[in-house]
Design an enzyme around this catalytic site. Structure first.
Site, PDB file in Angstrom:
ATOM      1  N   LYS A  12       0.841  -1.197   0.000  1.00  0.00           N
ATOM      2  CA  LYS A  12       0.000   0.000   0.000  1.00  0.00           C
ATOM      3  C   LYS A  12       0.885   1.261   0.000  1.00  0.00           C
ATOM      4  CE  LYS A  12      -3.860  -2.200   2.551  1.00  0.00           C
ATOM      5  NZ  LYS A  12      -4.737  -2.051   3.758  1.00  0.00           N
ATOM      6  N   TYR A  52     -12.512  -2.480  -2.547  1.00  0.00           N
ATOM      7  CA  TYR A  52     -13.027  -2.456  -1.177  1.00  0.00           C
ATOM      8  C   TYR A  52     -14.554  -2.391  -1.133  1.00  0.00           C
ATOM      9  CZ  TYR A  52      -8.365  -1.936   0.877  1.00  0.00           C
ATOM     10  OH  TYR A  52      -7.073  -2.152   1.303  1.00  0.00           O
ATOM     11  N   ASN A 124      -1.906  -0.216   7.380  1.00  0.00           N
ATOM     12  CA  ASN A 124      -1.257  -1.478   7.711  1.00  0.00           C
ATOM     13  C   ASN A 124      -0.367  -2.028   6.600  1.00  0.00           C
ATOM     14  OD1 ASN A 124      -3.361  -2.138   6.068  1.00  0.00           O
ATOM     15  ND2 ASN A 124      -4.538  -3.232   7.618  1.00  0.00           N
ATOM     16  N   HIS A 127      -1.830  -5.271   1.677  1.00  0.00           N
ATOM     17  CA  HIS A 127      -3.089  -5.998   1.534  1.00  0.00           C
ATOM     18  C   HIS A 127      -2.763  -7.434   1.164  1.00  0.00           C
ATOM     19  CE1 HIS A 127      -7.076  -7.201   0.149  1.00  0.00           C
ATOM     20  NE2 HIS A 127      -6.438  -7.782  -0.850  1.00  0.00           N
ATOM     21  N   GLU A 138     -10.209 -10.538  -6.622  1.00  0.00           N
ATOM     22  CA  GLU A 138      -9.223  -9.458  -6.565  1.00  0.00           C
ATOM     23  C   GLU A 138      -8.171  -9.591  -7.673  1.00  0.00           C
ATOM     24  OE1 GLU A 138      -9.475  -8.720  -1.719  1.00  0.00           O
ATOM     25  OE2 GLU A 138      -7.706  -9.687  -2.570  1.00  0.00           O
TER      26      GLU A 138
HETATM   27  N1  UDP Z   1      -9.694  -0.911   7.927  1.00  0.00           N
HETATM   28  C1  UDP Z   1      -9.704   0.107   8.862  1.00  0.00           C
HETATM   29  N2  UDP Z   1     -10.468  -0.033   9.986  1.00  0.00           N
HETATM   30  C2  UDP Z   1     -11.202  -1.153  10.232  1.00  0.00           C
HETATM   31  C3  UDP Z   1     -11.191  -2.180   9.286  1.00  0.00           C
HETATM   32  C4  UDP Z   1     -10.427  -2.038   8.142  1.00  0.00           C
HETATM   33  O1  UDP Z   1      -9.036   1.121   8.676  1.00  0.00           O
HETATM   34  O2  UDP Z   1     -11.868  -1.214  11.293  1.00  0.00           O
HETATM   35  C5  UDP Z   1      -8.900  -0.768   6.689  1.00  0.00           C
HETATM   36  C6  UDP Z   1      -7.523  -1.430   6.803  1.00  0.00           C
HETATM   37  O3  UDP Z   1      -6.583  -0.648   6.067  1.00  0.00           O
HETATM   38  C7  UDP Z   1      -7.774  -2.776   6.150  1.00  0.00           C
HETATM   39  C8  UDP Z   1      -8.749  -2.392   5.037  1.00  0.00           C
HETATM   40  O4  UDP Z   1      -9.574  -1.388   5.615  1.00  0.00           O
HETATM   41  O5  UDP Z   1      -6.590  -3.382   5.682  1.00  0.00           O
HETATM   42  C9  UDP Z   1      -9.600  -3.538   4.512  1.00  0.00           C
HETATM   43  O6  UDP Z   1     -10.321  -4.101   5.573  1.00  0.00           O
HETATM   44  P1  UDP Z   1     -10.486  -5.666   5.748  1.00  0.00           P
HETATM   45  O7  UDP Z   1     -11.518  -5.896   6.803  1.00  0.00           O
HETATM   46  O8  UDP Z   1     -10.700  -6.305   4.412  1.00  0.00           O
HETATM   47  O9  UDP Z   1      -9.063  -6.100   6.372  1.00  0.00           O
HETATM   48  P2  UDP Z   1      -7.821  -6.868   5.711  1.00  0.00           P
HETATM   49  O10 UDP Z   1      -8.376  -7.967   4.850  1.00  0.00           O
HETATM   50  O11 UDP Z   1      -7.026  -5.856   4.931  1.00  0.00           O
HETATM   51  O12 UDP Z   1      -7.037  -7.412   6.876  1.00  0.00           O
HETATM   52 MG    MG Z   2      -9.822  -7.951   3.378  1.00  0.00          MG
END
Ligand code: UDP
Ligand code: MG
Length: 168
Positions: A12, A52, A124, A127, A138
């Site tokens: 990212k 997303y 974080n 991805h 994806e």
């Molecule tokens: N995210 C966030 N707050 C949350 C949940 C998600 O900022 O409470 C952001 C974070 O950058 C995350 C992305 O949204 O990586 C996608 O969310 P997902 O639940 O798909 O998590 P991931 O699969 O990336 O672990």
């Molecule tokens: Mg995810």
């Protein structure tokens, strides 16, 4: 289940800005998975929103779209890759760590390098797809079949007369 899988990995914009690409690739190489595709992508709003789409009702959605487009880091690109091999999805998720960088194992990529912004967004760093359905959706969103060196999903030939940019 242990079988060959493909998974989408994105470094990212915060990962790029913090100069973590080399470090992340080194960590990922510990998995012994193959890189089956890689490119740098300038992420359009459409691509970001589609990627997303499952989060579109969340209060942080607008901020998340800005984040993945690089608008929070003045780095308007991501490094997109497909990793391929046995148990690829779980292996990469394991290395990535939990979504919330404060809850992620401290030696994981997210635990080591992620942060929570003052606005509450999880920055974080990478991805990684979470399951096979998500990975397929994806990968098809980010890559065309000719950009991936393994045959992952069925393809078809479409006849098109399009103008396209070539080297002059
Ligand atoms: N995210 C966030 N707050 C949350 C949940 C998600 O900022 O409470 C952001 C974070 O950058 C995350 C992305 O949204 O990586 C996608 O969310 P997902 O639940 O798909 O998590 P991931 O699969 O990336 O672990
Ligand atoms: Mg995810």
């Amino acid at each position: 289940m242990k079988h060959a899988q493909a998974t989408l990995v994105l470094v990212k914009p915060d990962g790029l800005k913090k100069s973590l690409t080399g470090n992340i690739l080194t960590r990922l190489s510990e998995t012994k998975l193959e890189i089956a595709a890689a490119k740098v992508v300038k992420v359009s709003k459409e691509l970001a929103e589609e990627h997303y789409c499952h989060l579109k009702d969340k209060p942080f959605f607008a901020e998340l779209i800005k984040y993945i487009q690089g608008e929070l880091h003045n780095r308007k690109k991501v490094l997109a890759m497909v990793y391929w091999g046995n148990d690829a999805i779980d292996k990469v998720r394991q290395l990535a760590g939990a979504t919330n960088p404060e809850e992620a194992e401290s030696t994981s990529i997210r635990g080591s390098f992620g942060r929570i912004t003052t606005r509450g967004l999880y920055e974080n760093v990478i991805h990684a797809s979470t399951n096979e359905n998500e990975a397929e959706r994806e990968i098809k969103l980010w890559f065309g079949p000719d950009e991936i060196i393994v045959d992952l999903y069925p393809t078809e030939i479409k006849e098109e007369k399009l103008k396209r940019k070539v080297w002059a």
